[in-house]
Design a protein around this motif. Structure first.
Motif, short mmCIF file in Angstrom:
data_model
loop_
_atom_site.label_atom_id
_atom_site.label_comp_id
_atom_site.label_asym_id
_atom_site.label_seq_id
_atom_site.Cartn_x
_atom_site.Cartn_y
_atom_site.Cartn_z
N ILE A 38 -25.91 43.33 36.48
CA ILE A 38 -26.63 44.20 37.41
C ILE A 38 -25.72 45.24 38.06
CG2 ILE A 38 -27.93 44.23 39.59
CD1 ILE A 38 -28.98 41.45 38.87
N LEU A 42 -26.31 49.35 39.04
CA LEU A 42 -27.01 49.56 40.30
C LEU A 42 -26.72 50.92 40.94
CD1 LEU A 42 -29.11 47.80 41.61
CD2 LEU A 42 -27.36 46.88 43.11
N LYS A 100 -31.05 38.10 42.98
CA LYS A 100 -30.53 39.25 42.24
C LYS A 100 -31.49 39.81 41.19
CE LYS A 100 -26.85 37.01 41.16
NZ LYS A 100 -25.56 36.54 40.63
N THR A 165 -24.40 44.03 29.12
CA THR A 165 -25.11 45.21 29.60
C THR A 165 -24.86 46.41 28.70
OG1 THR A 165 -25.08 44.47 31.90
CG2 THR A 165 -25.26 46.84 31.53
N PHE A 183 -31.96 43.73 34.45
CA PHE A 183 -32.01 43.03 35.74
C PHE A 183 -32.73 41.70 35.60
CE2 PHE A 183 -32.08 47.42 38.05
CZ PHE A 183 -30.72 47.58 37.79
N SER A 186 -30.79 38.87 33.77
CA SER A 186 -29.67 38.29 34.50
C SER A 186 -30.00 36.91 35.09
CB SER A 186 -29.23 39.23 35.63
OG SER A 186 -30.21 39.27 36.67
#
Length: 408
Positions: A38, A42, A100, A165, A183, A186
């Protein structure tokens, strides 16, 4: 005349990599795997899709760090009063790993701020008792190695997460939908980390602190010297979010930024244990001064500009991250009394967290007002100066080193 030592008389050195140390390392590996799926995205998600300014991004990250500071001292003190660690650690990790992935639903910078603050509040609950649990499981004379090992596992998990990612961005494209999918995914490593924590880690009960309130004079001078330097450093430093944004500003393609971030995590994981071993041998304050200097050089490389400056900056920043908190935690492990260890970690993180809030807000304001280069020059020069001062004052940490028979 000397004579052979029989098997019963042999001194067997305790293995620092016992079940708790390895298990807590594995837990951190998968937690950071989840987190670093993440975090590299972000700041870009906020800037590109939610149209946040650099000042807003700095404020969000600063408030997130403040959230840690608000709870961490209280959690540490309560853990010392309770006489147990694991239950608080499980609750903190569980809350974080469930919050998260909610970034999948974020529709505004305010929603991202709430998710980041919730995640950091959960970290504030778990970190001090977790570090105290690590300390309680650490054989004498190995604190630098053990906290280096734990940082290495952090870095390895972060490397795995950032590479995952990168692969997902490369395969699925750079759309908002891809960001949200990552996201959500995760959650998987987060659940694995929780299973390890619940089923592998054992608590280390102890006689709880009888104190009804914290007395500052209960902690030694070396501890407060550490807190002073780390807090002052944190006033001038900046976190990952501005490194990522500066990489884009320097010309690194969006899809390549997670790969640059993976380089940071790779160097962090690679150097964490060597830094810890060198600290056990030559003194933790000495190594901490070199870590400060590394941050300064990394920030200057980023400020210098260009794609290569960004890649070099990420690589050097990884060396810094491999030692900054790990060395501080090792010094606290060496100096703080057993019944006040979590309290000491809480005081440390609270002070650093408050300084980080001020630093990130100021870095965002400087960027919006004067451009991306200024905050990195300020951070780089300040870190280099503070490194020289810390090295000159390193003998103030002699208490921490003497407890492990380490030369100053």
């Amino acid at each position: 005349m000397s004579h052979p030592v029989n098997d019963h008389e042999q001194i067997i050195k305790p293995n620092p990599l016992n079940k708790n140390i390895v298990g807590l390392g594995a837990n951190s590996f998968f937690t950071d795997f989840s987190t670093e799926m993440i975090l590299p995205l972000l700041p870009i998600f906020l800037e590109r899709f939610l149209h946040a300014t650099k000042t807003q991004i700095g404020l969000i990250e600063g408030l997130a760090e403040l959230s840690v500071a608000l709870l961490i001292a209280l959690s540490g003190f309560y853990s010392d009063r309770l006489g147990r660690r694991k239950g608080i650690v499980v609750f903190g990790y569980g809350l974080s790993n469930l919050i998260k992935p909610l970034a999948f639903f974020a529709q505004s910078a305010g929603m991202v701020a709430m998710i980041r603050i919730g995640d950091r509040l959960a970290k504030g609950i778990r970190v001090a008792p977790r570090d105290a649990l690590i300390s309680a499981s650490t054989p004498n004379g190995t604190s630098g190695f053990v906290f280096g090992f734990h940082k290495m596992m952090d870095g390895a998990g972060a490397l795995a997460g950032s590479l995952a990612t990168f692969a997902l961005l490369w395969a699925l494209g750079e759309s908002e939908e891809t960001f949200r999918t990552i996201f959500a995914l995760s959650l998987i490593p987060g659940l694995i980390s929780m299973a390890i924590l619940v089923f592998v880690i054992t608590d280390a009960p102890f006689t709880p602190s009888p104190a009804k309130q914290f007395r500052p004079d209960a902690l030694p001078a070396a501890f407060y010297t550490l807190v002073f330097f780390q807090t002052l450093f944190s006033l001038f430093a900046m976190n990952y979010s501005f490194m990522i944004l500066k990489a884009g500003d320097n010309g690194v393609a969006l899809a390549m930024i997670p790969l640059a971030y993976a380089l940071y995590n790779l160097t962090q994981a690679f150097f964490a244990i060597p830094i810890g071993r060198l600290a056990d041998r030559f003194g933790k304050a000495t190594l901490l001064a070199f870590v400060y200097l590394a941050f300064g050089l990394g920030a200057i490389a980023m400020a210098w500009g260009g794609v290569w400056g960004a890649w070099i900056g990420f690589g050097i920043y990884g060396f810094f991250a491999g030692g900054f908190n790990a060395l501080a935690k090792a010094i606290i492990s060496d100096t703080a009394p057993q019944e006040l260890k979590a309290t000491a970690y809480g005081v440390y993180y609270t002070s650093v967290g408050l300084a980080t809030l001020a630093s990130l807000v100021m870095a965002g304001w400087l960027w919006d007002r004067f451009g991306s280069t200024v905050p990195f020059w300020v951070a780089g020069i300040s870190a280099a100066v503070l490194a020289a001062i810390l090295y000159a004052c390193r003998k103030r940490f002699i208490l921490a080193d003497q407890r492990n028979n380490v030369p100053s």
